[in-house]
Design a protein around this motif. Structure first.
Motif, PDB file in Angstrom:
ATOM      1  N   ARG A 127      -0.481 -71.103 149.629  1.00  0.00           N
ATOM      2  CA  ARG A 127      -1.639 -70.265 149.897  1.00  0.00           C
ATOM      3  C   ARG A 127      -1.192 -68.858 150.273  1.00  0.00           C
ATOM      4  O   ARG A 127      -0.263 -68.696 151.069  1.00  0.00           O
ATOM      5  N   ALA A 128      -1.866 -67.874 149.713  1.00  0.00           N
ATOM      6  CA  ALA A 128      -1.577 -66.473 150.031  1.00  0.00           C
ATOM      7  C   ALA A 128      -2.749 -65.890 150.810  1.00  0.00           C
ATOM      8  O   ALA A 128      -3.915 -66.187 150.504  1.00  0.00           O
ATOM      9  N   VAL A 129      -2.436 -65.068 151.806  1.00  0.00           N
ATOM     10  CA  VAL A 129      -3.473 -64.425 152.606  1.00  0.00           C
ATOM     11  C   VAL A 129      -3.164 -62.933 152.695  1.00  0.00           C
ATOM     12  O   VAL A 129      -1.991 -62.529 152.767  1.00  0.00           O
ATOM     13  N   VAL A 130      -4.206 -62.116 152.645  1.00  0.00           N
ATOM     14  CA  VAL A 130      -4.067 -60.667 152.791  1.00  0.00           C
ATOM     15  C   VAL A 130      -4.610 -60.281 154.166  1.00  0.00           C
ATOM     16  O   VAL A 130      -5.743 -60.634 154.524  1.00  0.00           O
ATOM     17  N   VAL A 131      -3.775 -59.579 154.939  1.00  0.00           N
ATOM     18  CA  VAL A 131      -4.120 -59.238 156.330  1.00  0.00           C
ATOM     19  C   VAL A 131      -4.042 -57.729 156.520  1.00  0.00           C
ATOM     20  O   VAL A 131      -3.077 -57.084 156.091  1.00  0.00           O
ATOM     21  N   ARG A 132      -5.064 -57.172 157.161  1.00  0.00           N
ATOM     22  CA  ARG A 132      -5.071 -55.747 157.482  1.00  0.00           C
ATOM     23  C   ARG A 132      -4.186 -55.497 158.700  1.00  0.00           C
ATOM     24  O   ARG A 132      -4.316 -56.174 159.725  1.00  0.00           O
ATOM     25  N   VAL A 133      -3.289 -54.529 158.596  1.00  0.00           N
ATOM     26  CA  VAL A 133      -2.315 -54.284 159.653  1.00  0.00           C
ATOM     27  C   VAL A 133      -2.971 -53.787 160.938  1.00  0.00           C
ATOM     28  O   VAL A 133      -2.581 -54.188 162.040  1.00  0.00           O
ATOM     29  N   ARG A 134      -3.987 -52.968 160.804  1.00  0.00           N
ATOM     30  CA  ARG A 134      -4.581 -52.308 161.974  1.00  0.00           C
ATOM     31  C   ARG A 134      -5.058 -53.291 163.040  1.00  0.00           C
ATOM     32  O   ARG A 134      -4.845 -53.078 164.237  1.00  0.00           O
ATOM     33  N   GLU A 176      -7.020 -58.502 160.803  1.00  0.00           N
ATOM     34  CA  GLU A 176      -8.144 -59.138 160.124  1.00  0.00           C
ATOM     35  C   GLU A 176      -7.686 -59.767 158.796  1.00  0.00           C
ATOM     36  O   GLU A 176      -7.016 -59.122 157.988  1.00  0.00           O
ATOM     37  N   GLU A 177      -8.050 -61.044 158.593  1.00  0.00           N
ATOM     38  CA  GLU A 177      -7.761 -61.715 157.321  1.00  0.00           C
ATOM     39  C   GLU A 177      -8.837 -61.313 156.308  1.00  0.00           C
ATOM     40  O   GLU A 177     -10.017 -61.616 156.487  1.00  0.00           O
ATOM     41  N   LEU A 178      -8.412 -60.666 155.251  1.00  0.00           N
ATOM     42  CA  LEU A 178      -9.373 -60.119 154.288  1.00  0.00           C
ATOM     43  C   LEU A 178      -9.730 -61.117 153.192  1.00  0.00           C
ATOM     44  O   LEU A 178     -10.871 -61.148 152.733  1.00  0.00           O
ATOM     45  N   ALA A 179      -8.766 -61.909 152.751  1.00  0.00           N
ATOM     46  CA  ALA A 179      -9.030 -62.908 151.704  1.00  0.00           C
ATOM     47  C   ALA A 179      -7.806 -63.788 151.552  1.00  0.00           C
ATOM     48  O   ALA A 179      -6.693 -63.432 151.967  1.00  0.00           O
TER      49      ALA A 179
END
Length: 375
Positions: free
Chosen positions: A18-25, A28-31
């Motif tokens: 599974r891959a997850v995209v996370v905002r660094v700031r 927050e898990e975006l998708a």
């Protein structure tokens, strides 16, 4: 507003990645996106039909590369994040999942002459056919009072690096002789991403008996089998990368697989359970996290070193730098529930669950909730 930097995490599990995209700031898990391994777990036969004995559990390493090719681009698309926003990628893996490779990282099972040889494949964490070797390692370590033994609650597991490697030596010495590195999948996937083989501190400590800067001695290993004495120096030893540190940067090849920019940071590998502690903000001494899934692990960091009978291990920096990381738990949990539902779920229950719109697990849970503890 400029596009915000993001990072990608990839979790390589037992049946899928599974891959997850996370905002660094703000974290927050975006998708996220999932890729199911086409070969799943090889516990009955190899892809060519070669039969496997009981207690075997193998995997095909190309399935892991397919996760990078499919789940990462899909997660980015779902998050509406442009590849150039991604500044780093980190991974975690089931452990001990280990494979024999050549010096350049090529898995032996990908060599045409070894496609029908079970010991050339990835040994998944749940491969238990090395129990005899583990028993001998434990008996010898207890007899010679090896200092590392108590760090593992008094015994090591058949799932770990040394027992599995000794099984390869004793059952297929040609594969053992031909392999140039015996590598954790957690480190192999990072090697594939950045071209650098760095041994992560977590698997080295918990799965490779690496304690106080050393592995079990050549004398100990040679007493198990004369040809095993050089295992550490010849097949295993590698520079140790601390958790959270960079292992290298994304190669052009891996950039093509993932759609991510060449040259972004690739993090040192880690174990699936242990990455959960910082994600759950359980970073202070004495805070324990239970990670429940196919298996269930309990992990906790402490500023004190102690020995606990029956635990899986205590490792300096094994979860968080500067603290002793403790791990314990049950190696079969979701697995056992799935087996029960598959083999022991009465037809009458199945009918009632269907009528109530419940899954087998939901129906059994509701029944159990009406009972007293121990009933």
């Amino acid at each position: 507003m400029p596009e915000e930097p993001c990072v990608v995490g990839v979790d390589f599990g037992t049946l899928s990645g599974r891959a997850v995209v996370v905002r660094v700031r703000d974290g927050e898990e975006l998708a996220s996106a999932e890729h199911v391994y086409p070969h799943a777990v090889l516990d009955r036969e190899l892809p060519d039909g070669t039969r496997l004995p009981p207690d075997w559990a193998l995997q095909v390493p190309s399935d892991y590369i397919d996760v990078l090719r499919t789940a990462v681009p899909e997660a980015l698309a779902r998050a509406s994040v442009a590849p150039e926003q991604v500044i780093g990628i980190g991974t975690d893996f089931t452990a001990c999942t280990v494979l024999p490779v050549l010096a350049d990282g090529t898995p032996l099972c990908e060599l045409p002459e070894y496609t029908a040889r079970p010991h050339a494949y990835v040994k998944l964490w749940r491969h238990h056919a090395a129990q005899g070797q583990a028993d001998r390692i434990n008996a010898l370590a207890a007899e010679t009072k090896e200092p590392w033994l108590q760090r593992y609650g008094g015994k090591i597991s058949s799932e770990w690096e040394f027992a599995k490697a000794l099984q390869v030596l004793e059952e297929d010495s040609e594969i053992y002789d031909h392999m140039e590195r015996w590598v954790e999948a957690a480190d192999w996937i990072v090697w594939r991403l950045c071209g650098t083989y760095v041994r992560n501190a977590c698997t080295a400590g918990y799965k490779g008996q690496y304690q106080d800067g050393v592995y079990p001695s050549a004398t100990h290993l040679g007493a198990l089998h004369p040809d095993f004495a050089g295992f550490v120096t010849d097949k295993l030893d590698q520079p140790i990368g601390q958790l959270g540190e960079p292992a290298g940067t994304l190669t052009a090849e891996a950039a093509a697989w993932t759609g991510l920019p060449e040259g972004i940071t690739v993090c040192v590998g880690n174990v699936d359970a242990h990455v959960t502690a910082p994600a759950a903000a359980a970073v202070e001494p004495g805070q324990m996290v239970a990670i429940m899934g196919t298996s269930t692990c309990h992990v906790m960091s402490s500023d004190q070193l102690g020995t606990v009978p029956g635990m899986c291990g205590v490792v300096d920096g094994g979860i968080l730098p500067g603290l002793w990381g403790y791990e314990a738990g049950q190696s079969g949990v979701g697995d056992i529930f799935a087996w029960f539902v598959r083999t022991g779920f009465p037809a009458e229950y199945a009918e009632k669950a269907a009528a109530a719109g419940q899954t087998a697990h939901e129906y059994l849970t509701a029944l159990a909730a009406g009972q007293k503890v121990g009933e």
